[in-house]
Write an enzyme that holds these catalytic residues in place. Structure first.
Site, PDB file in Angstrom:
ATOM      1  N   ASP A  52      33.014  50.550  39.324  1.00  0.00           N
ATOM      2  CA  ASP A  52      31.685  50.076  39.736  1.00  0.00           C
ATOM      3  C   ASP A  52      30.730  51.251  39.958  1.00  0.00           C
ATOM      4  O   ASP A  52      29.616  51.278  39.424  1.00  0.00           O
ATOM      5  CB  ASP A  52      31.787  49.256  41.026  1.00  0.00           C
ATOM      6  CG  ASP A  52      32.549  47.950  40.842  1.00  0.00           C
ATOM      7  OD1 ASP A  52      31.897  46.906  40.714  1.00  0.00           O
ATOM      8  OD2 ASP A  52      33.795  47.988  40.811  1.00  0.00           O
ATOM      9  N   THR A  58      34.444  41.758  39.357  1.00  0.00           N
ATOM     10  CA  THR A  58      35.401  42.804  39.745  1.00  0.00           C
ATOM     11  C   THR A  58      36.786  42.227  40.015  1.00  0.00           C
ATOM     12  O   THR A  58      37.803  42.873  39.756  1.00  0.00           O
ATOM     13  CB  THR A  58      34.890  43.570  40.981  1.00  0.00           C
ATOM     14  OG1 THR A  58      33.578  44.064  40.716  1.00  0.00           O
ATOM     15  CG2 THR A  58      35.793  44.746  41.308  1.00  0.00           C
TER      16      THR A  58
END
Length: 453
Positions: A124, A221
């Site tokens: 990320d 995610t």
């Protein structure tokens, strides 16, 4: 075969052309030529006529031809921004593939939880740094405003030294590959300060401007850490509407037949395939720009291949299915943010019989745009607010591929109100076509009052 003569008629009026003339010269509905428009300083419209009888054609033009001109969008807008965005997202996809393989092959301490308990990984932060750095280098810091999901608070803590070092290392490994994508990398490796600056250059405050980029560095995610589907989503917003969108889908195969395989099995086959094999194309990048009327999908690079625009991209279109009984619908995997029971009841009421395609992230938008499914419905539970980075890129790609995306009231999504999609009517509905969309909207209106959302 008769020969064709080409004649050009330049004029200073823009762009679209309608005609009427004597049928003895040119039959009705015959294609007579093409129009071209230049949007440079001295704008002009060029008409290139194709006819086997130039004298008669010009005579008809003088006597009976009627030209009506109206304005249309310039399809060449944002071409540089789109190319840079696609290259940056493509780089980010390969970064994520490497990080995901490491997560799945060994236990990793580099997965953290945010305040809402959703996971965040080194991918990320690394992707956010990469995209921020590439856009800023291409267009200048002062000209780039990016709205993105991650901040540097967790990375800046004294207890996160190892995590920050992993992010810095991952970013520099990726940027070292920039020339392969036709981009200039940094002269020297970025240090921790430079990486943190690139990440923090992305601010939620930018969402109130008239023009800004919006990025979700790893959308889905949870799917990413589970070895499943996820996406890197980048869009450019202008006046509250996406004008270009890029979706990087590292586990979304170019070949539709591969969708029937589990992700783990696809990864094994991909490793066993040669870099030049079609079956090795397990990842893809989808993109579009507003007004172009086309959306594209390109495979991720394999081996040591270099990126050459447009990198074997092929055009994608939404499905032509408009019968609900034959349609497949997508919905989120996570039950926390959406109501599966309502969408299941709604699907039954409109005659949907196929099992839903439940996938993580904006890959659902990719599935609609590529024609792998026909409907995406998301109805959030009370209190949940949709964020702009979870939808902007996917919305534009579906629309340019021929689909329709609105809220449940049939209104376009508004990306001008900050980080959230404010004023959203109940939920989001994306369909492969207008007829299907109409049926779903009517079904929502009929079912809503009896629901407990």
């Amino acid at each position: 075969m008769s020969s064709w003569t080409t004649t050009s008629f330049p004029t200073k009026v823009p762009h679209t052309f309608f005609h009427s003339w004597r049928s003895d010269i040119c039959p009705k509905n015959q294609v007579l030529g093409t129009l071209s428009f230049s949007s440079r300083k001295n704008s002009y419209l060029g008409f290139t006529a194709q006819t086997s009888n130039q004298t008669n054609f010009l005579s008809a033009m003088d006597e009976d031809c009627k030209l009506e001109v109206t304005s249309t969008n310039n399809p060449d807008g944002y071409s540089k921004e789109l190319e840079i965005a696609v290259r940056a997202v493509h780089m980010a996809c390969l970064l994520c593939q490497r990080v995901q393989e490491n997560l799945l092959s060994e236990s990793s301490e580099h997965v953290h939880s945010k305040e809402d308990d959703s996971p965040v990984t080194i991918a990320d932060w690394s992707v956010q740094a990469i995209v921020s750095w590439v856009l800023s280098e291409a267009f200048g810091n002062e000209n780039v405003c990016i709205v993105a999901e991650e901040d540097v608070e967790a990375l800046s803590k004294a207890s996160s030294v190892g995590l920050l070092e992993a992010v810095v290392r991952t970013v520099n490994e990726c940027l070292a590959d920039a020339p392969r994508f036709g981009l200039k990398g940094p002269d020297t490796d970025l240090d921790a300060k430079a990486v943190l600056e690139a990440i923090s250059r992305c601010s939620l405050a930018g969402a109130i401007g008239s023009k800004f980029w919006v990025l979700d560095p790893v959308d889905g995610t949870l799917g990413f850490v589970r070895g499943d589907q996820y996406a890197i989503a980048l869009a450019l917003i202008e006046d509250g509407k996406p004008v270009l969108g890029v979706l990087g889908c590292p586990n979304y195969p170019m070949k539709k037949e591969w969708l029937s395989y589990q992700n783990g099995y696809r990864r094994i086959l991909s490793k066993l395939s040669s870099p030049t094999s079609e079956s090795s194309d397990r990842g893809s990048v989808l993109y579009a720009r507003k007004g172009g009327g086309r959306a594209w999908m390109q495979p991720l690079l394999r081996g040591e291949n270099k990126f050459v625009w447009p990198n074997s991209a092929r055009e994608i279109r939404v499905s032509s299915i408009d019968n609900p009984e034959l349609a497949t619908f997508c919905e989120p995997v996570e039950k926390a943010n959406s109501s599966h029971s309502f969408t299941a009841g709604l699907a039954h009421s409109v005659g949907l019989r196929n099992q839903p395609l439940r996938v993580y992230s904006m890959v659902k938008y990719a599935a609609i745009a590529r024609g792998d499914a026909e409907i995406y419905m998301k109805f959030a539970r009370a209190g949940y607010k949709e964020k702009i980075w979870d939808h902007a890129a996917g919305v534009l790609i579906i629309e340019e591929a021929g689909g329709v995306v609105t809220d449940a009231g049939g209104r376009p999504l508004d990306f001008s109100k900050g980080e959230y999609l404010e004023g959203l009517d109940r939920g989001i509905i994306a369909c492969a076509g207008a007829k299907l969309h109409e049926k779903i909207i009517r079904a929502v209106d009929a079912s809503w009052n009896s629901s407990c959302l």
